[in-house]
Structure formats: C-alpha cells, structure tokens
Design a protein around this motif. Structure first.
Motif, PDB file in Angstrom:
ATOM      1  N   GLY A  13      13.696  -6.278  16.215  1.00  0.00           N
ATOM      2  CA  GLY A  13      12.961  -7.546  16.172  1.00  0.00           C
ATOM      3  C   GLY A  13      11.447  -7.423  16.199  1.00  0.00           C
ATOM      4  N   ILE A  14      10.929  -6.199  16.088  1.00  0.00           N
ATOM      5  CA  ILE A  14       9.477  -6.042  16.091  1.00  0.00           C
ATOM      6  C   ILE A  14       8.998  -5.851  14.656  1.00  0.00           C
ATOM      7  CG2 ILE A  14       7.523  -4.660  16.935  1.00  0.00           C
ATOM      8  CD1 ILE A  14       9.407  -3.936  19.360  1.00  0.00           C
ATOM      9  N   GLU A  15       8.479  -6.948  14.109  1.00  0.00           N
ATOM     10  CA  GLU A  15       8.068  -6.941  12.707  1.00  0.00           C
ATOM     11  C   GLU A  15       6.966  -5.922  12.494  1.00  0.00           C
ATOM     12  OE1 GLU A  15       7.042 -10.304   9.718  1.00  0.00           O
ATOM     13  OE2 GLU A  15       7.731 -11.244  11.591  1.00  0.00           O
ATOM     14  N   ASN A  16       7.050  -5.177  11.396  1.00  0.00           N
ATOM     15  CA  ASN A  16       5.992  -4.197  11.120  1.00  0.00           C
ATOM     16  C   ASN A  16       5.818  -3.976   9.627  1.00  0.00           C
ATOM     17  OD1 ASN A  16       7.685  -1.808  10.289  1.00  0.00           O
ATOM     18  ND2 ASN A  16       8.530  -2.165  12.354  1.00  0.00           N
ATOM     19  N   HIS A  17       4.833  -3.168   9.298  1.00  0.00           N
ATOM     20  CA  HIS A  17       4.428  -3.032   7.887  1.00  0.00           C
ATOM     21  C   HIS A  17       5.324  -2.111   7.074  1.00  0.00           C
ATOM     22  CE1 HIS A  17       1.649   0.789   8.192  1.00  0.00           C
ATOM     23  NE2 HIS A  17       2.804   0.962   8.790  1.00  0.00           N
ATOM     24  N   PHE A  18       6.196  -1.364   7.706  1.00  0.00           N
ATOM     25  CA  PHE A  18       6.959  -0.341   6.983  1.00  0.00           C
ATOM     26  C   PHE A  18       7.912  -0.951   5.959  1.00  0.00           C
ATOM     27  CE2 PHE A  18      10.570   2.601   6.487  1.00  0.00           C
ATOM     28  CZ  PHE A  18       9.889   3.705   6.001  1.00  0.00           C
ATOM     29  N   ILE A  19       7.845  -0.423   4.751  1.00  0.00           N
ATOM     30  CA  ILE A  19       8.759  -0.893   3.697  1.00  0.00           C
ATOM     31  C   ILE A  19       9.750   0.193   3.309  1.00  0.00           C
ATOM     32  CG2 ILE A  19       8.966  -1.754   1.325  1.00  0.00           C
ATOM     33  CD1 ILE A  19       6.168  -2.960   1.601  1.00  0.00           C
ATOM     34  N   LYS A  20       9.238   1.357   2.963  1.00  0.00           N
ATOM     35  CA  LYS A  20      10.133   2.350   2.364  1.00  0.00           C
ATOM     36  C   LYS A  20       9.533   3.745   2.394  1.00  0.00           C
ATOM     37  CE  LYS A  20      12.527   3.310  -1.906  1.00  0.00           C
ATOM     38  NZ  LYS A  20      12.387   3.433  -3.329  1.00  0.00           N
ATOM     39  N   GLN A  21      10.365   4.715   2.688  1.00  0.00           N
ATOM     40  CA  GLN A  21       9.980   6.119   2.579  1.00  0.00           C
ATOM     41  C   GLN A  21      10.158   6.521   1.112  1.00  0.00           C
ATOM     42  OE1 GLN A  21       8.861   7.903   5.068  1.00  0.00           O
ATOM     43  NE2 GLN A  21       9.372  10.049   4.751  1.00  0.00           N
ATOM     44  N   LEU A  22       9.138   7.135   0.508  1.00  0.00           N
ATOM     45  CA  LEU A  22       9.223   7.508  -0.905  1.00  0.00           C
ATOM     46  C   LEU A  22       9.681   8.948  -1.066  1.00  0.00           C
ATOM     47  CD1 LEU A  22       5.926   5.839  -2.140  1.00  0.00           C
ATOM     48  CD2 LEU A  22       8.257   5.089  -2.676  1.00  0.00           C
ATOM     49  N   MET A  34       0.841  -1.196   0.000  1.00  0.00           N
ATOM     50  CA  MET A  34       0.000   0.000   0.000  1.00  0.00           C
ATOM     51  C   MET A  34       0.873   1.242   0.000  1.00  0.00           C
ATOM     52  SD  MET A  34      -3.284  -0.724   2.273  1.00  0.00           S
ATOM     53  CE  MET A  34      -4.196   0.263   1.124  1.00  0.00           C
ATOM     54  N   TRP A  35       0.330   2.262  -0.601  1.00  0.00           N
ATOM     55  CA  TRP A  35       0.978   3.573  -0.693  1.00  0.00           C
ATOM     56  C   TRP A  35       0.269   4.458   0.336  1.00  0.00           C
ATOM     57  CZ3 TRP A  35       3.990   5.422  -5.190  1.00  0.00           C
ATOM     58  CH2 TRP A  35       4.231   6.801  -5.165  1.00  0.00           C
ATOM     59  N   VAL A  36       1.010   4.949   1.305  1.00  0.00           N
ATOM     60  CA  VAL A  36       0.403   5.780   2.354  1.00  0.00           C
ATOM     61  C   VAL A  36       0.797   7.233   2.147  1.00  0.00           C
ATOM     62  CG1 VAL A  36       0.070   6.092   4.831  1.00  0.00           C
ATOM     63  CG2 VAL A  36       0.766   3.853   3.951  1.00  0.00           C
ATOM     64  N   GLN A  48       4.916   6.931   1.873  1.00  0.00           N
ATOM     65  CA  GLN A  48       5.703   5.735   2.168  1.00  0.00           C
ATOM     66  C   GLN A  48       4.976   4.492   1.667  1.00  0.00           C
ATOM     67  OE1 GLN A  48       4.620   5.026   6.879  1.00  0.00           O
ATOM     68  NE2 GLN A  48       6.199   6.538   6.454  1.00  0.00           N
ATOM     69  N   LEU A  49       5.749   3.433   1.487  1.00  0.00           N
ATOM     70  CA  LEU A  49       5.170   2.148   1.117  1.00  0.00           C
ATOM     71  C   LEU A  49       5.121   1.265   2.355  1.00  0.00           C
ATOM     72  CD1 LEU A  49       7.063   1.341  -2.238  1.00  0.00           C
ATOM     73  CD2 LEU A  49       4.823   2.448  -1.936  1.00  0.00           C
ATOM     74  N   VAL A  50       4.004   0.552   2.494  1.00  0.00           N
ATOM     75  CA  VAL A  50       3.869  -0.382   3.619  1.00  0.00           C
ATOM     76  C   VAL A  50       3.274  -1.694   3.111  1.00  0.00           C
ATOM     77  CG1 VAL A  50       3.531   1.500   5.295  1.00  0.00           C
ATOM     78  CG2 VAL A  50       1.527   0.357   4.284  1.00  0.00           C
ATOM     79  N   LYS A  51       3.515  -2.747   3.889  1.00  0.00           N
ATOM     80  CA  LYS A  51       2.875  -4.032   3.599  1.00  0.00           C
ATOM     81  C   LYS A  51       1.390  -3.898   3.842  1.00  0.00           C
ATOM     82  CE  LYS A  51       5.832  -7.648   5.362  1.00  0.00           C
ATOM     83  NZ  LYS A  51       5.821  -8.901   6.132  1.00  0.00           N
ATOM     84  N   ARG A  52       0.593  -4.393   2.932  1.00  0.00           N
ATOM     85  CA  ARG A  52      -0.845  -4.360   3.153  1.00  0.00           C
ATOM     86  C   ARG A  52      -1.228  -5.438   4.166  1.00  0.00           C
ATOM     87  NH1 ARG A  52      -5.491  -3.843  -1.415  1.00  0.00           N
ATOM     88  NH2 ARG A  52      -7.266  -3.802   0.026  1.00  0.00           N
ATOM     89  N   VAL A  53      -1.988  -5.066   5.144  1.00  0.00           N
ATOM     90  CA  VAL A  53      -2.470  -6.045   6.132  1.00  0.00           C
ATOM     91  C   VAL A  53      -3.976  -5.899   6.285  1.00  0.00           C
ATOM     92  CG1 VAL A  53      -0.293  -6.054   7.451  1.00  0.00           C
ATOM     93  CG2 VAL A  53      -2.152  -4.488   8.112  1.00  0.00           C
ATOM     94  N   LYS A  54      -4.567  -6.886   6.959  1.00  0.00           N
ATOM     95  CA  LYS A  54      -5.968  -6.762   7.359  1.00  0.00           C
ATOM     96  C   LYS A  54      -5.928  -6.245   8.791  1.00  0.00           C
ATOM     97  CE  LYS A  54     -10.047  -9.644   7.520  1.00  0.00           C
ATOM     98  NZ  LYS A  54     -10.221  -9.348   8.946  1.00  0.00           N
ATOM     99  N   ILE A  55      -6.284  -4.979   8.946  1.00  0.00           N
ATOM    100  CA  ILE A  55      -6.221  -4.371  10.290  1.00  0.00           C
ATOM    101  C   ILE A  55      -7.246  -5.031  11.220  1.00  0.00           C
ATOM    102  CG2 ILE A  55      -6.746  -2.252  11.595  1.00  0.00           C
ATOM    103  CD1 ILE A  55      -4.113  -1.910  10.281  1.00  0.00           C
ATOM    104  N   ILE A  56      -6.815  -5.447  12.395  1.00  0.00           N
ATOM    105  CA  ILE A  56      -7.755  -5.893  13.433  1.00  0.00           C
ATOM    106  C   ILE A  56      -8.322  -4.625  14.073  1.00  0.00           C
ATOM    107  CG2 ILE A  56      -7.972  -7.092  15.650  1.00  0.00           C
ATOM    108  CD1 ILE A  56      -5.681  -8.934  14.705  1.00  0.00           C
ATOM    109  N   PRO A  57      -9.656  -4.456  14.058  1.00  0.00           N
ATOM    110  CA  PRO A  57     -10.196  -3.151  14.461  1.00  0.00           C
ATOM    111  C   PRO A  57     -10.162  -2.892  15.965  1.00  0.00           C
ATOM    112  CG  PRO A  57     -11.981  -4.616  13.846  1.00  0.00           C
ATOM    113  CD  PRO A  57     -10.703  -5.373  13.596  1.00  0.00           C
ATOM    114  N   LEU A  58      -8.954  -2.964  16.506  1.00  0.00           N
ATOM    115  CA  LEU A  58      -8.740  -2.631  17.915  1.00  0.00           C
ATOM    116  C   LEU A  58      -7.637  -1.592  17.989  1.00  0.00           C
ATOM    117  CD1 LEU A  58      -8.697  -6.153  19.638  1.00  0.00           C
ATOM    118  CD2 LEU A  58     -10.521  -4.436  19.746  1.00  0.00           C
TER     119      LEU A  58
END
Ligand SMILES: Nc1ncnc2c1ncn2[C@@H]1O[C@H](COP(=O)(O)OP(=O)(O)O)[C@@H](O)[C@H]1O
Ligand SMILES: Nc1ncnc2c1ncn2[C@@H]1O[C@H](COP(=O)(O)OP(=O)(O)O)[C@@H](O)[C@H]1O
Ligand SMILES: [Mg+2]
Ligand SMILES: [Mg+2]
Lengths: 246, 246
Positions: free
Chosen positions: A71-80, A30-32, A85-95
């Motif tokens: 060691g904390i995995e996250n969606h961040f891929i790259k600052q454009l 995803m492009w944020v 920025q680009l991030v991994k697309r996830v299905k957000i848990i609505p919490l």
C-alpha cells in the motif's frame, strides 16, 4: 500510459552520484540507469565497482515492488535489465528524509551517544538536498521559510517515511538484520500526489546483521571495511529468500 | 519568599561564560553576577572587558522587567547593583531557543542565503545546550528521543519565544533597530511552570541599526568590528529612552 514495450530511452536529464536519469518517449516515465559507482561524504570519496549498479538496481526493485504491495505508492514501474528500470517521473521535493531506529552516523557523532542506542520511537530528520550546501540538516520552520515544502507536505512525507520504516523493519527482521536508519526521497507525481521515489538500497540504509554485528551497507565503503559488492550481493541473496518479497 | 533585603549570597553554583550563579539563603532565589568577560565561538574567543557585565546586567534587567509588564513571566526579581541581580531559581531546559526574523549567522552560512533576508514569519530553532557537543542543532524528534523535553514543553517554549519576539520587536522598533535574531533559555520553576530565564542582552541578540546598518550586538566582537562596550552602552542609552521601558 505508453505501452511499456514501446518505451525508448531519450536524453540524459541528470547524472547523479549513483544513477543516470533519462527521459523517454513518455513524458511521465523516466529511465534510470544504476551506475557501477559508489560515492561517500558528498562525493569526496568515489570509486568505480563492477556489479554495484546491478545489485542496487535489483534490491531497490524488490523493495519498491514489495512496498507497493503493502500500500505504499511509489515511482517504480518496471525492471528492464540488470542495471536499468523505468519509474514514474516526479518532481522531487529536495528533502532527504532520514528515519532512525538506532543511533549511528551523524546522529551518534552530533550527540555523542552510544553506538546503536535504540530509540523508543523512530526519529525523523530532514536534510535539504543540495550538493553545494552539503545537504544541511533543516527543521520544519526553515523548510517553510525557504519554501522547500509546506507543513502539510512535511507531515505527509513523514507519514510515508514511517510507513516505509514499518514495512522495511518487517522485511529485515525476517533476514535477522537490524534496520538502523535509512533515507528516502519523496516526489510529486503528475496528479499532485506525494509518492516515494529515488531508491531504497544498501546505499541509503544502514543495516546490521544481528548475529555477526557486521554492516551490510555503504558503511563498508565509508569506513573501508572491505569489498562492497560481495556484501551487497549477500544482502540481495538474503532478500530474495524472504517470503513475499521475491 | 524571604524578605529581599535579607538575601545573602552563598556558594558559587556555576561559573559560565558570561555569568556566575550563586545560591542564596533562599533555595528558590539565585544571585547572578554578570562578569566583565565576553566570549564567542563556544568560548574559543575570550576577552576581559571593563563595563561589559554592568551594561548587560542593566539591559537584561530592563528587558525582563518590561516583558513581565507585558505578561511574559520570567525569572527576574531585582537588580542589586551594577553587576548583580536576583532571579528565581529554575531548572533550565538545556535548549537554546533561537528566533530569527532575518537571515544571519549560522543560518545564512548553512543555506547560503542573502544576508538579512527577511522571513515571512519568524523561524524558531532549538540547539541542545552542551558546551562539549558545541550546542548542536536539534529537531523535535531528537529532543524527544534524548528526553531533553516533551512535545508539550517544546510547544510551550516556542510560544514563549515568539511572545518575547513580538514584544522585543516593538521595543527595538521604537529605537529604529531591526531585531535580526535572538536566543532564549527557558526553565521550570518550583511550581512546574515554564518561564523565561537566563538573560536577554546584546550578547544573545543580533541587532542592526536601521539607519547606519551597524551591528549593536556581540557580532562587533565576533567579527572584530571595534570596541564592544561603547556599543553596548549606546544600546543601553537608547533603550532607557524608550517610553514604558525605563
Ligand atoms: N521518479 C523520479 N523522478 C525524477 N527524479 C527522480 C526520481 N527518482 C529520483 N530522482 C532524482 O534523480 C537523481 C538520482 O540520481 P542519484 O545518483 O541518486 O543523484 P544524487 O547524486 O543527487 O543523489 C536524484 O537527484 C533524485 O532526486
Ligand atoms: N534562573 C535560573 N536558574 C538556574 N539557572 C539559570 C537561571 N538562569 C540562567 N541559568 C543558567 O545559568 C548559567 C548562566 O551563566 P552563563 O555564563 O550564561 O553560562 P553559559 O556559559 O552556560 O551560557 C547558564 O548555564 C544558564 O542556563
Ligand atoms: Mg541519490
Ligand atoms: Mg549563557
């Protein structure tokens, strides 16, 4: 994964209160776009502010990069660029998972405790992410009953949130700042793994300068304490000076 | 324990919204007077009603006696007369524990779900018992941080509340009534044991007649649906006919 230099922005999937989320030519990316807008009280207070999107985008990128190194995995891929920025697309848990080290905000109000009362251990709370419902506070049994997440997922979410808290406290400690509380969102990636997503920025943290006791976060806007962007820029400047983070 | 025929009422220790609690000549025994008063919305709505105290006193006595027979230890000792009973004195843990089998009241409002949505499993919730704070909803981590109860105590409280739920469902089932939700209070007795205290009555339960769909509880008063005492009396009459309870 698509060659990152070949990523193209496609459709606006969701326009939130602070960011626009676009699809790309890669279904897992995803492009944020961080907007120059700030809101509070579930959107009831809303202002456009030049430079705000860029500052948050950069702060979040620095923090997510640092968390990944720890060691904390996250969606961040790259600052454009400044705002994107680009991030991994996830299905957000609505919490919205809130971690509190000191009493402030809704906690302080709900329990009428001393402002910035220090807790022996961090407190975690879940809020059901729903603009219509005003993000109601929710407990584990309700989360399960409403099929928002399983018990196992809630425990994983709390474990991630507390790991984030540990590292963030280390970082802000080096900046002589108290991490009062913060909010994270967790999503499920395409492998079914729970990872940290959304943003970590002064929009989603409460930060208090140990010396001046001043807020370095969105409370400046919530409470009308002055110009927000200079405060965010000061925070970014201090963050960039922390060894290992830059 | 003092001979129960020798118990004398002493000082008014606490006058609540529904009951007066008196000390007695035995430090481990309290004299409870059920008042002819009903309140709702944390006391904002308050009316005097002849016969209300008596009905609740009798309903609670019947239920606590039945629960004891079913292995659920509680504070009830003896009915004295229409409005008065003796109970074991405990140190109340200031948590109102709510068990929900169907959505109603604040839950229905908070999550905008269908009225009387049935849950797969009962939901438990804690509210911090504090008139000044308006009994705020609280999660386990907050309960611990505010030193209201320990994790072990919370688990014991939930276990008691769910045992109560199981037996109450059996009783009300025989009366063709759905137990929508209810609230209990748990206290620590002089041996340090957690036991069920306070009252279980139509003031603290939501009960819906399966055939008529009518409320047989304080919602009649909260929502101004008619005379309360006749409804409570009807409930008492039906309860007295349940085999084993009378
Ligand atoms: N990696 C991701 N994949 C999919 N959705 C995400 C990801 N990270 C964040 N989101 C969601 O995108 C939106 C971000 O925009 P934002 O302006 O913060 O929205 P909101 O007003 O709902 O908080 C949020 O709904 C957030 O949950
Ligand atoms: N066995 C007991 N020992 C001591 N206190 C009790 C016991 N059972 C109930 N209580 C307390 O006595 C009070 C009962 O009066 P009530 O009118 O219900 O008060 P409230 O308005 O606080 O709900 C409550 O504060 C309740 O917690
Ligand atoms: Mg957001
Ligand atoms: Mg009461």
């Amino acid at each position: 994964m698509t060659d990152l230099t070949q990523i193209e922005k496609r459709d606006l999937l969701y326009k939130g209160k602070a960011k626009e989320m676009f699809t790309t030519n890669d279904p897992d990316i995803m492009w944020v776009h961080y907007m120059d807008q700030v809101t509070a009280f579930n959107g009831k207070k809303k202002v456009q502010m030049a430079g705000k999107g860029q500052t948050n985008c950069e702060i979040s990128a620095l923090i997510f990069t640092d968390l990944a190194k720890h060691g904390i995995e996250n969606h961040f891929i790259k600052q454009l660029d400044a705002n994107n920025q680009l991030v991994k697309r996830v299905k957000i848990i609505p919490l919205e998972t809130v971690v509190r080290n000191f009493a402030s905000g809704s906690f302080e109000k709900r329990f009428a405790v001393k402002h910035l009362l220090k807790f022996d251990k961090p407190i975690t709370e879940f809020y059901y992410k729903s603009d219509e419902l005003d993000d109601p506070f929710i407990n584990d049994f309700e989360v399960e009953a409403l099929k928002i997440a399983t018990e196992d997922q809630m425990n994983q979410i709390r474990a991630i949130a507390l790991m984030v808290n540990n590292r963030l406290k280390e970082i802000f400690d080096k900046m002589a700042i108290d991490l009062v509380d913060f909010k994270v969102e967790i999503g499920i990636d395409r492998d079914g793994k729970l990872i940290l997503a959304d943003e970590i920025s002064p929009d989603s943290c409460r930060l208090v300068d140990r010396k001046t006791k001043k807020s370095l976060d969105k409370d400046v806007f919530r409470k009308g304490l002055g110009e927000l962007v200079p405060v965010y820029k000061e925070l970014l400047g201090r963050l960039e000076k922390v060894e290992g983070v830059n």
